[in-house]
Design a protein around this motif. Sequence first.
Motif, PDB file in Angstrom:
ATOM      1  N   VAL A  99     -67.305  -2.506  -7.218  1.00  0.00           N
ATOM      2  CA  VAL A  99     -65.822  -2.863  -6.492  1.00  0.00           C
ATOM      3  C   VAL A  99     -64.835  -2.045  -7.214  1.00  0.00           C
ATOM      4  CG1 VAL A  99     -64.255  -4.314  -5.474  1.00  0.00           C
ATOM      5  CG2 VAL A  99     -66.531  -5.150  -5.602  1.00  0.00           C
ATOM      6  N   PHE A 100     -64.181  -1.070  -6.596  1.00  0.00           N
ATOM      7  CA  PHE A 100     -62.990  -0.481  -7.254  1.00  0.00           C
ATOM      8  C   PHE A 100     -61.698  -0.857  -6.678  1.00  0.00           C
ATOM      9  CE2 PHE A 100     -66.427   2.261  -8.250  1.00  0.00           C
ATOM     10  CZ  PHE A 100     -66.167   2.861  -9.686  1.00  0.00           C
ATOM     11  N   TRP A 101     -60.839  -1.451  -7.445  1.00  0.00           N
ATOM     12  CA  TRP A 101     -59.353  -2.056  -6.967  1.00  0.00           C
ATOM     13  C   TRP A 101     -58.557  -0.782  -7.067  1.00  0.00           C
ATOM     14  CZ3 TRP A 101     -56.237  -5.910  -9.867  1.00  0.00           C
ATOM     15  CH2 TRP A 101     -54.803  -6.047  -9.365  1.00  0.00           C
ATOM     16  N   GLU A 109     -52.903 -10.288  -5.618  1.00  0.00           N
ATOM     17  CA  GLU A 109     -53.138  -9.675  -6.692  1.00  0.00           C
ATOM     18  C   GLU A 109     -54.451 -10.259  -7.327  1.00  0.00           C
ATOM     19  OE1 GLU A 109     -51.044  -9.133 -10.830  1.00  0.00           O
ATOM     20  OE2 GLU A 109     -50.547  -7.471  -9.509  1.00  0.00           O
ATOM     21  N   ALA A 110     -54.423 -11.432  -7.793  1.00  0.00           N
ATOM     22  CA  ALA A 110     -55.559 -12.130  -8.363  1.00  0.00           C
ATOM     23  C   ALA A 110     -56.840 -12.085  -7.568  1.00  0.00           C
ATOM     24  CB  ALA A 110     -54.990 -13.882  -8.439  1.00  0.00           C
ATOM     25  N   LEU A 111     -56.907 -12.073  -6.385  1.00  0.00           N
ATOM     26  CA  LEU A 111     -57.979 -11.938  -5.467  1.00  0.00           C
ATOM     27  C   LEU A 111     -58.439 -10.567  -5.719  1.00  0.00           C
ATOM     28  CD1 LEU A 111     -56.474 -13.462  -2.258  1.00  0.00           C
ATOM     29  CD2 LEU A 111     -57.668 -14.755  -4.034  1.00  0.00           C
ATOM     30  N   TYR A 112     -57.797  -9.597  -5.732  1.00  0.00           N
ATOM     31  CA  TYR A 112     -58.385  -8.221  -6.112  1.00  0.00           C
ATOM     32  C   TYR A 112     -58.971  -8.090  -7.394  1.00  0.00           C
ATOM     33  CZ  TYR A 112     -55.483  -6.231  -1.957  1.00  0.00           C
ATOM     34  OH  TYR A 112     -55.275  -6.054  -0.822  1.00  0.00           O
ATOM     35  N   HIS A 116     -64.882  -4.749 -10.106  1.00  0.00           N
ATOM     36  CA  HIS A 116     -65.512  -4.464 -11.343  1.00  0.00           C
ATOM     37  C   HIS A 116     -64.569  -3.423 -12.197  1.00  0.00           C
ATOM     38  CE1 HIS A 116     -68.870  -5.501  -8.627  1.00  0.00           C
ATOM     39  NE2 HIS A 116     -69.143  -6.319  -9.857  1.00  0.00           N
ATOM     40  N   HIS A 117     -63.972  -2.531 -11.488  1.00  0.00           N
ATOM     41  CA  HIS A 117     -62.880  -1.840 -11.966  1.00  0.00           C
ATOM     42  C   HIS A 117     -61.462  -1.676 -11.580  1.00  0.00           C
ATOM     43  CE1 HIS A 117     -66.222  -0.019 -14.213  1.00  0.00           C
ATOM     44  NE2 HIS A 117     -67.000   0.008 -13.119  1.00  0.00           N
ATOM     45  N   ILE A 118     -60.555  -1.451 -12.127  1.00  0.00           N
ATOM     46  CA  ILE A 118     -59.191  -1.200 -11.400  1.00  0.00           C
ATOM     47  C   ILE A 118     -59.081   0.105 -11.965  1.00  0.00           C
ATOM     48  CG2 ILE A 118     -56.756  -1.900 -11.896  1.00  0.00           C
ATOM     49  CD1 ILE A 118     -57.898  -4.630 -13.050  1.00  0.00           C
ATOM     50  N   ASP A 164     -56.283  13.272  -6.193  1.00  0.00           N
ATOM     51  CA  ASP A 164     -57.429  14.083  -7.241  1.00  0.00           C
ATOM     52  C   ASP A 164     -57.462  13.209  -8.318  1.00  0.00           C
ATOM     53  OD1 ASP A 164     -57.447  15.824  -5.034  1.00  0.00           O
ATOM     54  OD2 ASP A 164     -56.155  17.272  -5.896  1.00  0.00           O
ATOM     55  N   GLN A 165     -56.458  12.745  -8.871  1.00  0.00           N
ATOM     56  CA  GLN A 165     -56.627  12.082 -10.168  1.00  0.00           C
ATOM     57  C   GLN A 165     -57.386  10.835  -9.847  1.00  0.00           C
ATOM     58  OE1 GLN A 165     -52.423  12.197 -11.042  1.00  0.00           O
ATOM     59  NE2 GLN A 165     -52.754  13.598 -12.668  1.00  0.00           N
ATOM     60  N   VAL A 166     -57.026   9.924  -8.913  1.00  0.00           N
ATOM     61  CA  VAL A 166     -57.709   8.868  -8.526  1.00  0.00           C
ATOM     62  C   VAL A 166     -59.332   9.207  -8.228  1.00  0.00           C
ATOM     63  CG1 VAL A 166     -57.911   6.889  -6.915  1.00  0.00           C
ATOM     64  CG2 VAL A 166     -55.780   7.678  -7.617  1.00  0.00           C
ATOM     65  N   CYS A 167     -59.591  10.250  -7.617  1.00  0.00           N
ATOM     66  CA  CYS A 167     -60.985  10.504  -7.258  1.00  0.00           C
ATOM     67  C   CYS A 167     -61.753  10.976  -8.550  1.00  0.00           C
ATOM     68  CB  CYS A 167     -61.068  11.643  -6.498  1.00  0.00           C
ATOM     69  SG  CYS A 167     -60.828  11.227  -4.636  1.00  0.00           S
ATOM     70  N   GLN A 168     -60.939  11.322  -9.468  1.00  0.00           N
ATOM     71  CA  GLN A 168     -61.710  11.890 -10.581  1.00  0.00           C
ATOM     72  C   GLN A 168     -61.887  10.704 -11.673  1.00  0.00           C
ATOM     73  OE1 GLN A 168     -62.604  15.165 -11.478  1.00  0.00           O
ATOM     74  NE2 GLN A 168     -63.790  13.860 -13.027  1.00  0.00           N
ATOM     75  N   SER A 169     -61.016   9.921 -11.458  1.00  0.00           N
ATOM     76  CA  SER A 169     -61.210   8.556 -12.540  1.00  0.00           C
ATOM     77  C   SER A 169     -62.443   7.747 -11.889  1.00  0.00           C
ATOM     78  CB  SER A 169     -60.150   7.535 -12.204  1.00  0.00           C
ATOM     79  OG  SER A 169     -58.861   8.110 -12.751  1.00  0.00           O
ATOM     80  N   ILE A 170     -62.607   7.461 -10.588  1.00  0.00           N
ATOM     81  CA  ILE A 170     -63.875   6.860 -10.175  1.00  0.00           C
ATOM     82  C   ILE A 170     -65.124   7.696 -10.343  1.00  0.00           C
ATOM     83  CG2 ILE A 170     -64.852   5.947  -8.010  1.00  0.00           C
ATOM     84  CD1 ILE A 170     -61.857   5.535  -6.826  1.00  0.00           C
TER      85      ILE A 170
END
Length: 185
Positions: A106-108, A149-152, A157-159, A167-173
């Motif tokens: 899970v990526f938030w 927020e607390a539920l997310y 597993h990753h924020i 593009d930066q978000v995709c690269q981070s994941i």
Amino acid sequence: MKLMNKKRPVYLVGARGSGKTTIGMRLAFLIDMTFFDLDHYLCHKEGKSIKNIVDKDGWGRFREMEAQCLREVTQKAHGCNAIIATGGGIVLSGENREFLKNNGLVFWLRAGDTTLCERLARNPVASQRPALTAESPENEIRRVLVEREALYQECAHHIIDAEKNHDQVCQSIKDILLKMNSGRY
């Protein structure tokens, strides 16, 4: 480039406007994974928009349908490398949060209220997804973020900083998945 994720889906969670669908589609293309959008799946299955479902049956019934579709889409994704963009409210159910944590990665996609308001103003989807309250969009977003927020956090597993460009978000994941794939994570 195909990344192996041990056949567990990658779930994207976050508030409305955080980029779950856009990021999911781009990322799936970049790393050769199958993409599912839970909201689109639900609407296609029911033959109605979310707004029509909520107007007819209410948010409670919609949330039940959403939970069922989460399980169906996860089953369809079983055995393939898949990215699943969830609806923003999928985390409201404790059962859904447990399901997400236990059945995939899970990526938030975390973004602040100002960013979300700007994105939603540029791309309004009121005809597809109704407001949750009678509040102004800005107040609703702020309240929803505080409530969720607390539920997310609980199921992530990753924020990921979704304030960045897509593009930066995709690269981070992608970087996290590469580390996991190589066993360095």
